[in-house]
Write a protein that holds these residues in place. Structure first.
Motif, short mmCIF file in Angstrom:
data_model
loop_
_atom_site.label_atom_id
_atom_site.label_comp_id
_atom_site.label_asym_id
_atom_site.label_seq_id
_atom_site.Cartn_x
_atom_site.Cartn_y
_atom_site.Cartn_z
N ILE A 30 0.84 -1.19 0.00
CA ILE A 30 0.00 0.00 0.00
C ILE A 30 0.88 1.24 0.00
CG2 ILE A 30 -1.72 1.30 1.27
CD1 ILE A 30 -2.72 -1.32 2.43
N ASP A 31 1.91 1.20 0.81
CA ASP A 31 2.76 2.38 0.90
C ASP A 31 3.52 2.60 -0.40
OD1 ASP A 31 3.56 1.95 4.40
OD2 ASP A 31 1.85 2.83 3.36
N SER A 32 3.89 1.52 -1.06
CA SER A 32 4.71 1.70 -2.26
C SER A 32 3.87 2.25 -3.43
CB SER A 32 5.37 0.38 -2.66
OG SER A 32 4.40 -0.50 -3.19
N GLU A 33 2.53 2.10 -3.36
CA GLU A 33 1.66 2.67 -4.39
C GLU A 33 0.79 3.74 -3.75
OE1 GLU A 33 0.82 2.03 -7.75
OE2 GLU A 33 2.66 0.87 -7.91
N PRO A 34 1.27 4.97 -3.70
CA PRO A 34 0.48 5.99 -3.00
C PRO A 34 -0.91 6.12 -3.62
CG PRO A 34 2.17 7.00 -4.38
CD PRO A 34 2.41 5.52 -4.40
N ARG A 35 -1.94 6.25 -2.77
CA ARG A 35 -3.29 6.37 -3.29
C ARG A 35 -3.45 7.70 -4.02
NH1 ARG A 35 -7.14 6.18 1.76
NH2 ARG A 35 -8.65 6.76 0.20
N PRO A 36 -4.35 7.73 -5.01
CA PRO A 36 -4.53 8.96 -5.77
C PRO A 36 -5.07 10.08 -4.88
CG PRO A 36 -5.71 7.12 -6.79
CD PRO A 36 -5.25 6.66 -5.45
N THR A 37 -4.63 11.27 -5.13
CA THR A 37 -5.10 12.43 -4.37
C THR A 37 -5.56 13.53 -5.32
OG1 THR A 37 -2.82 13.19 -4.35
CG2 THR A 37 -3.60 12.05 -2.37
N PRO A 38 -6.66 13.26 -6.04
CA PRO A 38 -7.09 14.23 -7.05
C PRO A 38 -7.43 15.59 -6.47
CG PRO A 38 -8.77 12.53 -6.70
CD PRO A 38 -7.54 12.09 -5.98
N ALA A 39 -7.99 15.62 -5.25
CA ALA A 39 -8.38 16.92 -4.68
C ALA A 39 -7.14 17.80 -4.52
CB ALA A 39 -9.07 16.71 -3.33
N LYS A 40 -6.05 17.17 -4.09
CA LYS A 40 -4.81 17.93 -3.91
C LYS A 40 -4.31 18.45 -5.25
CE LYS A 40 -0.33 17.27 -1.70
NZ LYS A 40 0.50 16.52 -2.67
N SER A 41 -4.34 17.57 -6.26
CA SER A 41 -3.88 18.01 -7.60
C SER A 41 -4.70 19.20 -8.09
CB SER A 41 -4.04 16.88 -8.62
OG SER A 41 -3.48 15.69 -8.14
N ILE A 42 -6.02 19.09 -7.90
CA ILE A 42 -6.87 20.15 -8.44
C ILE A 42 -6.66 21.44 -7.66
CG2 ILE A 42 -9.31 20.84 -8.67
CD1 ILE A 42 -9.83 17.95 -9.62
N GLU A 43 -6.42 21.30 -6.36
CA GLU A 43 -6.14 22.51 -5.57
C GLU A 43 -4.86 23.18 -6.07
OE1 GLU A 43 -5.76 21.82 -1.40
OE2 GLU A 43 -5.51 23.98 -0.99
N GLU A 44 -3.86 22.37 -6.36
CA GLU A 44 -2.61 22.94 -6.87
C GLU A 44 -2.83 23.65 -8.21
OE1 GLU A 44 0.13 19.50 -4.77
OE2 GLU A 44 -0.01 19.57 -6.96
N GLU A 45 -3.63 23.03 -9.05
CA GLU A 45 -3.93 23.66 -10.35
C GLU A 45 -4.66 24.98 -10.11
OE1 GLU A 45 -3.87 22.25 -13.66
OE2 GLU A 45 -3.07 20.26 -13.19
N ARG A 46 -5.60 24.93 -9.16
CA ARG A 46 -6.41 26.12 -8.89
C ARG A 46 -5.54 27.27 -8.39
NH1 ARG A 46 -10.94 23.83 -6.31
NH2 ARG A 46 -12.03 23.99 -8.31
N ASN A 47 -4.51 26.91 -7.63
CA ASN A 47 -3.65 27.94 -7.05
C ASN A 47 -2.88 28.73 -8.10
OD1 ASN A 47 -4.49 27.43 -4.51
ND2 ASN A 47 -2.81 26.01 -4.02
N ARG A 48 -2.87 28.21 -9.32
CA ARG A 48 -2.18 28.97 -10.38
C ARG A 48 -3.00 30.15 -10.88
NH1 ARG A 48 -1.37 23.99 -13.53
NH2 ARG A 48 0.31 22.84 -12.52
N THR A 49 -4.28 30.18 -10.50
CA THR A 49 -5.17 31.23 -11.02
C THR A 49 -4.68 32.61 -10.58
OG1 THR A 49 -6.94 29.63 -10.73
CG2 THR A 49 -7.59 31.91 -11.19
N ASN A 50 -4.24 33.40 -11.55
CA ASN A 50 -3.68 34.72 -11.21
C ASN A 50 -4.58 35.86 -11.68
OD1 ASN A 50 -3.30 34.44 -13.90
ND2 ASN A 50 -1.06 34.52 -13.86
N TRP A 51 -5.88 35.60 -11.61
CA TRP A 51 -6.86 36.66 -11.94
C TRP A 51 -8.08 36.46 -11.05
CZ3 TRP A 51 -6.06 32.24 -14.70
CH2 TRP A 51 -7.17 31.41 -14.91
#
Lengths: 725, 725
Positions: A30-51
């Motif tokens: 389980i540890d060697s295959e980290p579970r997907p964290t889509p919410a985190k990815s999308i938050e990171e994408e969202r943080n790029r919003t510069n307007w």
């Protein structure tokens, strides 16, 4: 029978043992295959919003006031326990859908009494995005039925039915629109239903002469409507005056069918199951003469018929629906771009060589090329359809004012504007609804299997949407008609005439445009939206002129160039969108936070949605070289996708559509794709060790006796002996 | 309140009077507008058929024997009271669909015991056209589950599960295919489910470590399956050996869930509602070691792992499904071409100037250009997918023989053939399923509103079909993979190698083909199918070489050319179809009655389905001039449509699909469109003066008290006086 391996012989019954005391030994894995964290990815994408996404929403909607009104309506809708969407509804049967829609209409009638007409129309248009059945059931009454009365009836007639009889607030009566017949769709002039004047009784006799004249697909007829505006041939003293409009009661105040009126349910459809479409047959149904709508054509007590001076005005009433469908395309497109781009930003699939985690789906060049052109298109449709909506409102106001003041000049001006609007709304309705259909389909495919689940919204919306390409003007018919007008305009201009008060003003430059060559000669030219706009003007004019040549050689056989007329109409629709988008982007300060993103989307729009799909035309007319098209396709398209890619979450957040409005388990704002989706599925179908209601059919099959036994051993060797004697 | 016109004031209540004694006075009008006679029109069209349609069917199916088998199966299916189609089913709810499918599977298991395997497969494939839910529910067991065992298990293991445990006749057990996970679709290698070896008990422990590892979309899991082939990571002594296959019981012989197995219903989908897709979570479920499929990878009693020598062979089992989907495309395409072309031949719409009757829809040039390319495509898919089916059968036989004889050379040869089949089936599955999706959609639109009615078949079929573009290899992923192989092959050939036993043999001429120019130089060239075939070879090779250049300049970044690889795969699929179609047409005597029609369809196919859509590529690679493409688009395309047009009814009759198989009210053989359609609608929803079950919501709304009353008159002037004090 082959011999089985030892283990199988020894132990042929599967054994399942669970030892709760034994610790799971898979922890390391389980540890060697980290579970997907889509919410985190999308938050990171969202943080790029510069307007400021609300500022962007204001840009998209055309003004801060309209943006605010829409945001408030979103809030009102998602809080309203009857109007709000729900995942449960994706499991509705047809009957449940129809009931839900009736309840929602009921609720909407409370708002119609307190909203301003403009606000109510906006509320209705927004709700239509997630409940198109509700939308059309109301629009049939408020749009088609009442607009038909408004366009064809006198002011007094409109006042009577709409206000006195309160159909404008869906009270007392509920109107439907009896135009289409089983054998006659787009060709209204071909209707066979008759309205024969009986001078003796001063009545019209409405009759369905044969099966193909059966009114068909009539929305609201099966169960709801009390009245119908009926398109029927006016027959007076044996003479056929063509198709006119009549108000015919269908159900009495007890909601029972009127005598002579036969109505049935059209039944199941590809989509919009919530609409009670029906068929209607009239058997010598008599209505008073004054139920005829007589703004243009009048029949007096003695059967004298006055023919209309300006009958073309009566068609204006159909334009509102087309304008709305273009606007719908923007909102529905925005909805699915939000869903699919959030998913593609959160979903990971396939590991690149040497990588630790899988690649984000949206990072694949092919996925970007499949989806981002649609994002750019939605931005273009936002501003373009906002303009179309305003254009429509202005014409209606201008026309009403001119008629009120009996201002002939004004009426003529309105007529010219209306002709433009015919082309604009026809080409935009057809082009935008087609593209939105493809947008939904491509987005679904980009979500893989999850796009196929009802709870993510694609299937129902696609099915509900499909009919937009067919009704209120079949897309091909509208496209051919718009294309024909453009060719005719160009023909006239080349003969020296000038067209006025038209959104097609640029055609007046036809002669110069015909002489142009290689407008797009360098990579720099391609990046200049004004140059591209002129190049598109040239393609449209050259295309129209080339069709004119074909027509001249073929006895003006317009049918021959039918497919090309549709192409031309699409190019014209894109011109409208491009022109508006460019103008609005250029109205911003280049220092604005929004500017660079919109400039990229503008370029992406015309490169990927106009130039590449119509490349053969651009090349054929010498507007661009084949090599430059290749540069655009193989290189610049990818570059533009790369420029837009990092900001997609912010660019879709800017549509400001709330979760309840999106109604898609994988498309929620928080990006917690898998938890949300699994939660919705479990809530819709709580997992229990339930057997299917038809379980006995399954177990009966699995535990069936052998074939020999079922045949009563009648084919056995023993039976053979006896029966062969 | 505005003042009403006199008549309205005097008589504001609508009056409906029916006088049965008064004769209808519309008789003349009925006569002046003759009622439509579509059956007569279609009969006239049919009478133009100047060939034997059964002979044409034999051509399409590849042999008289296969044709006869299919015709007999059609008859058997339409007579079988359980398996036959019915218009009623278009009104089914999800639960009714699932039960219907279970009953049909039950009935099909009777045939599986008496049909030859080949005949049963054909029966299943045919029924799948009108009941794809049934098709896939059986195919999951017989195709995916058993092929997985056959491909990954030893002969003894296959023998045990398939024969001894009778899953090959769907008895005792019912298998499902546990590959896809919530977070992992196309990327099988990314599966997270674990199968950990417990040496102490000689068992594997199957576990779902987290939510994204939940088995998802598993067809048959929700209610039917007793066992699943589970793809899980093999973990032995802490080491991860990658994804292998295991047989895991889900339900016991009482059809109750096994301990540790949690299963839920995935719920509503866009289509295929008759399939009980489910999700599965395993919590430390223990299975004996010998439940692992160990043809390639083996784990012994002490946890020693033997890795497979030829693991790629294990993927052959996936190819059957792709081959079937290509064949499905032909049959589904034939079905909707039959429906839409009969309708378009019977339907009339719009009168031309001076004409007495309206124009037949199929006589419009634009309608011909929209539909006839698909007719030509279906002919090409018929012969092309027949070849693909045979190719697949031959490889399986060759492989089985080689393995049985331990013939290493033979195994290697089979491997080469399999590699070809990977490309062929991948490019054909994706290209054909996409085109068929468009075919159904375009056909629906060509039927106008009637295409939207469930009873004409479009909606359900489109929805059921849509997933074919996604599952068993997403179309884009398959296209990119096929495209990559072609590029690699061309790269190797240009380095001097030769590829062998491949359907891509022509690539060996890559060098010569790269040097060609203007292969299609004249109108005569365009009409020569062999020249066109060589031109297509040149485009494919030049396209591959150009991608190779891009790759060289971009550090072999295959992702960058993802979209182009899909394009290349489509061109390659068309090459396969064109080559086969041309070869088979040329095998006929030019004196044959079939020949001229097939020759026209062949040309129409490559001009309208290959050249025009890919024109930009043909021009860019200098294979044809822009002017000749323009001639093809604007003139020759129309000429070919005109040549095929008169025979469309015979050309679709040649598909020999009976009415029950078509299951479309407007598509029946007799062409009595309106009577048939109206009859089906009335039978599904008998017209009575029924009110909707939710009628009170409607009447309550229409008869609601005024807003003031509902507000208890609290805002009245009277209240204001009191409350303002």
């Amino acid at each position: 029978m082959i011999s089985l391996p030892k283990e199988l012989q020894a132990n042929s019954t599967p054994q399942i043992k669970i030892d709760p005391k034994k610790p799971s030994i898979v922890t390391n894995t389980i540890d060697s295959e980290p579970r997907p964290t889509p919410a985190k990815s999308i938050e990171e994408e969202r943080n790029r919003t510069n307007w400021d996404t609300v500022k962007m929403h204001q840009f998209l909607e055309g003004s801060p006031e309209k943006s605010l009104e829409i945001l408030k309506l979103y809030k009102s809708l998602e809080r309203d326990t009857i109007l709000q969407s729900s995942f449960e509804h994706y499991d509705n049967t047809k009957d449940q859908d129809r009931e839900l829609v009736a309840q929602r209409i009921n609720q909407m009638t409370k708002f119609i009494e307190i909203d301003s007409p403009k606000k109510f129309r906006r509320r209705l248009n927004l709700m239509t995005v997630y409940d198109p059945s509700m939308g059309i059931r109301i629009a049939v009454n408020l749009g088609l039925f009442l607009n038909c009365i408004r366009g064809n009836g006198t002011a007094a007639q409109y006042e009577f039915w709409a206000k006195h009889r309160e159909s404008a607030i869906i009270k007392q009566m509920y109107g439907c629109f009896g135009m289409t017949e089983l054998g006659h769709g787009s060709n209204v002039a071909g209707c066979e239903t008759t309205a024969t004047f009986d001078e003796e009784t001063d009545e019209f006799v409405i009759d369905t002469p044969n099966i193909s004249a059966t009114k068909w697909w009539i929305g609201g007829a099966a169960h709801s409507a009390t009245h119908s505006s009926v398109y029927a041939r006016l027959i007076v003293k044996g003479k056929d005056y063509g198709v006119k409009c009549f108000i015919v009661p269908l159900r009495d105040s007890q909601h029972n069918l009127c005598p002579g009126v036969a109505i049935g349910d059209i039944g199941s459809k590809m989509g919009r199951q919530g609409v009670d479409n029906g068929w209607i047959q009239f058997s010598d149904v008599r209505i008073p003469r004054f139920f005829m709508l007589q703004k243009w054509c009048k029949v007096d007590r003695h059967g004298n018929v006055t023919l209309p001076p300006l009958e073309q005005l009566s068609y204006i009433s159909l334009l509102g629906g087309r304008v709305d469908m273009a606007v719908d395309s923007y909102r529905q497109g925005a909805r699915f771009m939000t869903i699919v781009l959030r998913y593609a930003a959160g979903r990971k699939q396939f590991k690149q060589e040497g990588a630790k985690v899988e690649t984000t789906v949206l990072d694949y060049a092919n996925v970007q090329k499949r989806l981002l052109p649609y994002l750019a298109l939605v931005y273009a449709m936002a501003v373009g359809t906002d303009r179309l909506e305003k254009q429509h409102e202005q014409i209606l106001e201008q026309m009403d004012r001119a008629i009120l003041n009996n201002d002939k000049n004004g009426i003529n001006q309105s007529l010219n504007s209306t002709k433009s609007l015919f082309v604009d709304s026809g080409s935009l309705k057809s082009t935008c609804t087609w593209l939105t259909s493809s947008l939904i389909d491509e987005s679904r495919q980009a979500c893989g299997g999850h796009g196929y689940s009802s709870y993510n919204g694609f299937g129902k919306t696609y099915n509900d949407w499909a009919v937009q390409c067919t009704w209120e003007g079949d897309n091909n018919v509208l496209g051919m008609s718009a294309g024909k007008t453009i060719v005719k305009n160009v023909q006239q201009i080349l003969k020296g005439k000038t067209i006025k008060s038209s959104t097609l003003d640029f055609l007046n430059n036809a002669k110069q445009l015909l002489d142009t060559k290689n407008i797009l000669a360098t990579e720099a030219d391609l990046k200049d939206s004004s140059k591209f706009r002129v190049a598109l003007q040239a393609v449209i004019v050259k295309y129209a002129a080339s069709l004119s040549d074909v027509l001249a050689k073929n006895k003006n056989n317009w049918d021959l160039v039918g497919a090309s007329r549709v192409e031309l109409s699409k190019l014209r629709a894109h011109y409208y969108l491009l022109e508006t988008f460019e103008e609005r982007v250029k109205s911003l300060s280049p220092a604005s936070d929004l500017y660079p993103h919109l400039a990229n989307l503008l370029q992406l729009y015309y490169v990927s949605v106009i130039l590449i799909p119509f490349a053969a035309d651009f090349i054929r007319f010498g507007v661009i070289s084949s090599d430059l098209v290749y540069y655009a396709t193989s290189e610049y398209f990818g570059t533009l996708c790369g420029a837009v890619r990092p900001y997609v979450v912010g660019l879709t957040d800017s549509f400001q559509q709330p979760d309840n409005f999106l109604n898609s388990a994988i498309g929620k704002y928080d990006g917690n794709i898998y938890e949300n989706y699994f939660g919705v599925v479990k809530s819709a179908h709580p997992p229990r060790n339930d057997k299917a209601p038809y379980n006995s059919a399954l177990t009966g099959m699995l535990n069936r006796p052998s074939q020999e036994e079922r045949e009563r051993f009648e084919k056995s060797a023993e039976a053979a002996k006896i029966l062969s004697r």
